[in-house]
Enzyme design. Structure first.
Site, PDB file in Angstrom:
ATOM      1  N   ASP B 529       0.865  -1.179   0.000  1.00 59.74           N
ATOM      2  CA  ASP B 529       0.000   0.000   0.000  1.00 59.74           C
ATOM      3  C   ASP B 529       0.906   1.236   0.000  1.00 59.74           C
ATOM      4  OD1 ASP B 529      -2.283   1.503   0.162  1.00 59.74           O
ATOM      5  OD2 ASP B 529      -2.829   0.914   2.198  1.00 59.74           O
ATOM      6  N   ASP B 604      -8.910   3.701  -1.847  1.00 66.06           N
ATOM      7  CA  ASP B 604      -9.791   3.991  -0.719  1.00 66.06           C
ATOM      8  C   ASP B 604     -11.116   4.585  -1.187  1.00 66.06           C
ATOM      9  OD1 ASP B 604      -7.705   3.016   0.679  1.00 66.06           O
ATOM     10  OD2 ASP B 604      -6.945   4.960   1.353  1.00 66.06           O
TER      11      ASP B 604
END
Lengths: 403, 928
Positions: B529, B604
């Site tokens: 990430d 996200d």
């Protein structure tokens, strides 16, 4: 008859042995109560009644019945279930999808009859453990029940004690109430007496005393009041100990430094009588012994009333406290009464938690900051006793960890 | 360190405040518009017109593999070098660099899988106006015009694509800074030595504009020591009204024109709560655009890793459908045309023109350049259960048990950043995850796996082994002053390893060895990430452009960073098993070629219906440019979905390539069984549908790995001549044979699905109801509906015994779903291997299943491959069949046997009961 029965049983067993694996395959994954559905016949009726299939198709690893009943022993049916007999332990059902998936689910290893998983029959061990566990649980339960009984007894005693205490307090409060009324009456009488005396006295003073007061103030008897004389004789009501300042004295004389009788009667005399700010040092009231006695009596009555009132308030508060505490649900037999006024601590990582049942819970960090987490067991009369019971169990476990 | 921490604390607090304030939209002010990006503003200020560039034909050199010639800018006399290649597979490569740059300009390495093989170019004609080159057969030519310079790629008499036809070729040549060049006698000498290339007079005309040598955005200053260096080129696409690609944007599948706003931006950024339907940059960048019309599909691959903006305009954009119709009737219409312009901040122009002509040609052309989708382990195609965060080992065990209790399959459970010891990756929290191997063994006993996060920002902490090693080896990216670059991220102050270095990547890969990564086991996989890279206190939440990667600025390599992190991590997972096991790595940032290293997700997102909807075009766009293994966080990352949205998201995600539920730390728990038995059942059913189709999914991954074709594909890819499909983005195909129209509307009572193909039949996979193609079909829906159709003419293998995880289903039998087309034929494939190793390169089963003349047969497509399976064929369901009198199975040993069957006359469904042959064997089944 008996012999015949034994023989047929023997025959049946032999037949079962001879029919061998096919029969055991057919019976795989079935509980004894369901075996009646799987009696060997030419055909099999799906248990939901939806379909009839040849009996060879039972447990043949192909799903024919909508309800999965034809494949109790294989993974073929999406909605099927497999019965683990688990001799020596507890039997139970598993979803068909766990049959031969390489993971041992039944402790008797019956679910992995055709997989690479090496399952061992662990039912006996599990059963042993289970039995030991259950015995342990039973013991704990017994101990717990005893403990509970003891707590109930203590609780009942404590409860009665508190009830008695409450009744006692209420009696005292009642007595005080009567006293209170008596004292109120007496105080009122004393005050009325004093008021009447004062009224008479004031009238007398008003008629007769302007000249005598003038004379009293005129220390050197020169027929005129000076600043010094006023400073010597007069004081402010609120501050008797302090002398009047020169400016204040001059102000009382209307700006001049001398004052004769007629002027006194027109101005300062009225001030002394009407305004209650200035008075003659040593107070003219002291002159009258009746007045003085009445005044003392009134004061005495007021102070004794105040004492009685305070006593009454204290008792009332105690009663109210006790009532609040008694209103809390301590369980049907007051078994949790003992928790009141106790506190427990638990450390988790850097935090210390303090639980005071029926009061509050706080969290204190190692750095010393304390946070209140509310009052989960605070006086909530409607709180179910089950919740309290759970909390109590938690507390007992907590105690164990502390021990 | 302490002072730095103190200095940064307020920043963190501020950041947290923003983070927690709950304003549910991106703060656009944190990210640059074109106007705020000085090179974009400069370049966009150039308007179409006559190009100042002229081709110097006398400099032309034509070898067997390439053509080179010089271009001169008549305004400043700076010369460029043009290289033109004809590449194998119908592609043309155009490369433009400065002829003599002051210092080398960055050329992107490692993205192409090899130097693309060329084919000979031949000169057809030449005069003083230009040259004509042949691109091989099919009458394809390139016309190079000299004055002004432009390239036209022709097919017959039609122009397929033109370059610099609008005169927007621009090349900001590297130059000395004026205030320093005066004082630098060396530079002046150089100029004297080459007066003909850079005459003084011409040079003085150029003025410095604001932002050329320094640029400030918010509180961040970009020092730009190399000055302006942007490149730009325009492409015209006659006859094209539909362009696609250039992910990642939260926008429609069909790209919009950008004349009235900002261009599409490609600059990998960690955008907090991104907004939908706009051209803002997101986490990844693939500079590849596809252009499509009913006759032809072409592609443009702009190989540049710097910040890039893409402008799109169209001469039909403003017209209404009626206006277009009127044009058509009156015959007065000009040809529709789309114009595209690419602008990059630095580097060179290196563009691959893929000439199709079919969509599948484009996929294979692009795959030949950047490779294909990594073939994942089968388990990774199953369901993934993720959350920020599963709190501790007990939590993991409880969630794992929850899946068993509710009989929902899953393959991977994920751990986000909280599992580490203070955000030190490769470590475990000593309290919460004290015995990771015990935990992993527990999962392994259930044939399940785990993914743990490893981010590229490394906590600056001298007690942290990883940091110490990187520092001592000087592997960190440097700031402009030569010290280790430090930024603020999850662990606080963090360094960023320079993944552009081969030695750094090798070292990083070695950290995944079982003896290095303590607590790891073979069922632990990795998630990268924050690899844009995300720098909380950096400009636009990323790295300063003047940070240094050896000799190159971060500016030059920015969009490659995540690609390299992903590459190094995947390599680590391969190496730890000695090259035996296939890796599985998920990345958030990506670039062209990232498909070779694993999966991506759309970052996200939020628990909103619009986010559910846009997951379809976002993954379709990625699939078109090679990245097939794509998914969106099921349920939405930010915020909390209501149960209807959650169920609908599971139903949609079950039919998208990467199927993972994920949730933000602050949201309530949402494991599938927390919403009442009804919703648990709905979610269970969606996940089970996924698992029954795993054989088909796995085959799609295998094909994507072989061919580069997308797994999840827009309808126009299969029906390129049907304009009704060109803008569809609420439905999609999985492979060729499954059409999915998920329900993405709140409170929906029905959906309208377009079923393409005028000679096609489509079978509802749940009811077996038959529908004709080339129609819009209204389908009433309930909460349990997932409208999915199987194409008539296809054969789809399934495993209908859904178990705890995909590994538990390895040996299970297959059910074949044969859907007949109007000609009563069907074809399909069956692919089987061990599901997790690289042995698939030699050991696998690949069979063609075909049905024709009432004969269904299985033929070996890979006779040289070896693999044996215990799986067998338990059932064959033939949709659209007629009732046979008997069904005869013929196996490879020549034996014939009669097989039982069941026929449902109302739906024309024939079910052949338990034919029982091995899935890897030759067999045929005759319906008589």
């Amino acid at each position: 008859m008996k012999l015949l029965f034994s023989c047929s049983l023997l025959l049946f067993i032999t037949a079962a042995c001879l029919s061998g694996s096919a029969s055991s395959r057919k019976l795989r994954g079935i509980s004894s109560s369901y075996k009646r559905f799987y009696r060997e016949r030419r055909s099999f009726l799906c248990i939901d009644g939806s379909r009839v299939i040849p009996f060879e198709q039972v447990n043949d690893d192909y799903c024919d019945c909508e309800d999965g009943s034809d494949e109790p022993g294989t993974s073929a049916c999406p909605r099927g279930r497999f019965y683990c007999t688990n001799l020596g332990f507890r039997p139970h059902y598993i979803p068909s999808s766990r049959v031969n998936d390489g993971i041992c689910d039944c402790c008797d290893a019956s679910d992995e009859y055709n997989s690479h998983a090496r399952c061992q029959n662990s039912c006996w061990n599990l059963g042993q453990k289970e039995r030991a566990y259950v015995e342990g649980q039973m013991r704990t339960l017994d101990e717990g029940l005893q403990l509970k009984q003891q707590l109930i007894e203590e609780g009942v005693l404590l409860w009665r004690e508190k009830q008695a205490q409450l009744r006692e307090l209420q009696q005292v409060a009642e007595d005080l109430q009567i006293k209170l009324e008596e004292h109120r009456r007496r105080k009122q009488e004393a005050e009325q007496n004093l008021k009447a005396l004062e009224a008479g006295h004031t009238r007398v003073r008003r008629q007769n005393s302007s000249e005598s007061t003038f004379r009293l103030l005129d220390s050197n008897n020169d027929g005129s009041l000076s600043v010094e004389e006023l400073q010597e004789k007069l004081v402010l009501v609120q501050e008797e100990e302090l002398l009047l300042s020169e400016e204040e004295a001059v102000a009382l004389m209307g700006g001049g430094r001398q004052m004769d009788l007629p002027m006194f009667q027109q101005s300062l005399w009225d001030v002394l009588n009407t305004e209650e700010r200035v008075k003659i040092r040593g107070s003219v009231d002291a002159e009258d012994p009746h007045l003085k006695a009445a005044d003392t009596a009134a004061e005495r009555e007021a102070s004794s009333l105040k004492k009685v009132e305070e006593a009454y308030d204290t008792i009332s508060m105690e009663i109210s406290d006790l009532r609040t505490k008694l209103a809390i649900d301590y369980g049907p037999d007051w078994e949790f009464l003992f928790l009141n006024s106790q506190c427990y601590k638990l450390s988790v990582y850097e935090y210390t938690y303090t639980l005071c049942p029926f009061n509050q819970v706080t969290q204190e960090s190692a750095a010393g900051t304390e946070v209140s987490l509310g009052s989960p067991l605070a006086p909530l009369p409607e709180m179910a006793s089950a919740t309290i019971a759970r909390a109590a169990v938690m507390i007992m476990e907590w105690r164990k960890t502390l021990a | 360190m302490a002072t730095f921490t103190e200095r940064m604390a307020p920043v963190l607090v501020l950041w947290l405040a923003v983070f927690l304030s709950g304003t549910w939209a991106v703060d656009k002010g944190n990210f640059k518009t074109c106007d705020q990006s000085s090179f974009c503003k400069r370049q966009r200020a150039l308007k179409p017109g006559e190009s100042p560039y002229r081709a110097l034909l006398e400099t032309m050199e034509l070898t067997n593999t390439r053509l080179t010639l010089q271009l001169i800018n008549d305004n400043n006399k700076v010369r460029l070098l043009l290289e033109l290649y004809r590449l194998q597979g119908n592609m043309t490569r155009v490369k433009i660099n400065e002829l003599k740059p002051l210092k080398p300009r960055y050329e992107v390495p490692d993205v192409l899988i090899r130097e693309p093989p060329t084919e000979p170019l031949s000169l057809l004609s030449q005069d003083e106006n230009g040259v004509v080159l042949s691109l091989g057969a099919e009458s394809q030519r390139v016309i190079l015009s000299a004055r002004p310079f432009r390239l036209d790629i022709m097919e017959g008499r039609d122009v397929v694509m033109s370059l610099n036809s609008r005169g927007l070729l621009a090349f900001e040549h590297l130059r000395m800074r004026k205030d320093t060049s005066q004082a630098d006698p060396e530079a002046e000498k150089k100029e004297e030595a080459e007066p003909e290339t850079q005459p003084e007079a011409a040079k003085e005309e150029e003025k410095d504009e604001a932002g050329m040598w320094e640029e400030t955005f918010k509180s961040h200053t970009d020092s730009k020591p190399n000055g302006p260096s942007a490149v730009s080129l325009d492409f015209s696409l006659p006859g094209v009204e539909h362009v696609y690609g250039i992910p990642e944007h939260a926008d429609t599948l069909r790209l919009k024109t950008t004349e009235n706003g900002d261009p599409y931006r490609l600059y990998n950024l960690d955008v907090f709560q991104y907004e939908l339907y706009n051209p803002m940059a997101l986490y990844g960048a693939v500079p590849v655009m596809l252009a499509h019309n009913a006759q032809r599909t072409t592609g443009i691959f702009w190989l540049n890793a710097a910040e890039t903006w893409v402008d799109i305009s169209s001469n039909t954009a403003g017209k209404t459908v009626f206006g277009k119709m009127l044009d058509y009737v009156q015959g007065s219409s000009e040809t529709p045309q789309t114009d595209v312009r690419w602008i990059s901040e630095s580097g060179i122009i290196d563009v691959f023109i893929m000439l199709g002509p079919t969509p599948k040609d484009i996929f294979s052309q692009y795959a030949s350049l950047t490779g294909t989708q990594a073939f994942p382990p089968l388990a990774a195609v199953g369901y993934h259960q993720c959350r920020w965060n599963y709190n501790d080992q007990e939590d993991v065990a409880a969630v794992d048990a929850g899946f068993d209790e509710h009989d929902i399959p899953y393959d991977y459970i994920w751990l986000d950043i909280e599992h580490t010891d203070g955000k030190r990756y490769f470590t475990w929290d000593p309290h919460k995850f004290a015995t990771p191997k015990e935990m992993l063994q527990g999962l392994m006993d259930k044939k399940r796996k785990m993914v743990a996060i490893v981010d590229p920002h490394i906590k600056v902490d001298c007690n942290y082994k990883i940091h110490n090693e990187i520092r001592s080896r000087s592997f960190y990216i440097k700031n402009k002053d030569g010290g280790d670059y430090e930024g603020w991220c999850w662990p606080g102050s963090a360094g960023y390893p320079d993944f552009t270095r081969t030695d750094m990547r090798d070292w990083w890969a070695s950290m995944f060895a079982y003896d290095q990564y303590e607590g790891s086991m073979e069922n632990l996989y990795t998630w990268n990430d924050m690899n844009e890279p995300s720098v909380f206190n950096g400009p636009e939440v990323t790295m300063h452009k003047d940070a240094m990667h050896g000799a190159w600025e971060h500016r030059d390599v920015h969009n490659l960073y995540g690609f390299y992190v992903h590459m190094a991590t995947a390599e680590g997972l391969i190496q730890r098993s000695g090259g035996v096991e296939r890796p599985f790595v998920l990345t958030r940032a990506f670039f062209a070629g990232s498909q070779r290293y694993g999966a991506v997700w759309t970052g996200d997102n939020a628990a909103e219906w619009e986010h559910l909807k846009i997951s379809i075009p976002m993954c379709l766009s990625l699939g078109l440019v090679g990245i097939s293994f794509c998914g969106a966080d099921v349920g939405g990352f930010f915020k909390s979905p209501n149960t209807e949205l959650l169920v609908r998201w599971y139903q949609t995600g079950a039919y998208q390539p990467f199927f993972r539920a994920h949730a933000h730390l602050d949201t309530p728990r949402r494991e599938p069984w927390l919403f009442g038995p009804e919703n648990t059942a709905l979610i269970r059913e969606a996940v089970r549908q996924r698992y029954t189709l795993l054989p088909y999914w796995y085959l799609q991954f295998y094909n994507a790995h072989r061919t580069g074709e997308p797994i999840m594909r827009p309808l126009w890819v299969e029906y390129p001549q049907d304009p009704a499909t060109f803008a569809l983005e609420d439905e999609f195909l999985i492979g060729r044979d499954l059409l999915v129209h998920p329900v993405t509307e709140e409170g929906a009572r029905g959906v309208t699905a377009y079923l393409p193909g005028k000679d096609e039949l489509w079978f509802d996979v749940h009811t077996f109801q038959k529908h004709n193609g080339a129609q819009s079909l209204y389908i009433p829906v309930t909460m349990s509906s997932i409208p999915v159709f199987q194409r008539g003419g296809s054969i789809i293998p399934r495993k209908i015994r859904v178990r705890r995880s995909s590994s538990c289903m390895t040996h299970d039998p297959y059910t074949l779903y044969v859907a007949l087309n109007p000609q009563r034929t069907a074809e399909g494939e069956l692919y089987i291997d061990d599901g997790h190793t690289f042995n698939y390169e030699k050991e696998f089963i690949h069979r063609r299943l075909s049905f024709a003349s009432n004969l269904l047969s299985s033929v070996n497509l890979a006779p040289d491959a070896q693999f044996s399976t215990r799986s067998w064929i338990e059932r064959i369901v033939i949709l659209g069949a007629s009732k046979p009198s008997k069904v005869i199975l013929k196996t490879d040993d020549g034996q014939e046997s009669q097989v039982e069957f069941d026929f449902d006359a109302s739906m024309s469904v024939l079910t052949v009961r338990k034919p029982g042959m091995n899935a890897g064997a030759d067999w045929s089944l005759m319906l008589q």
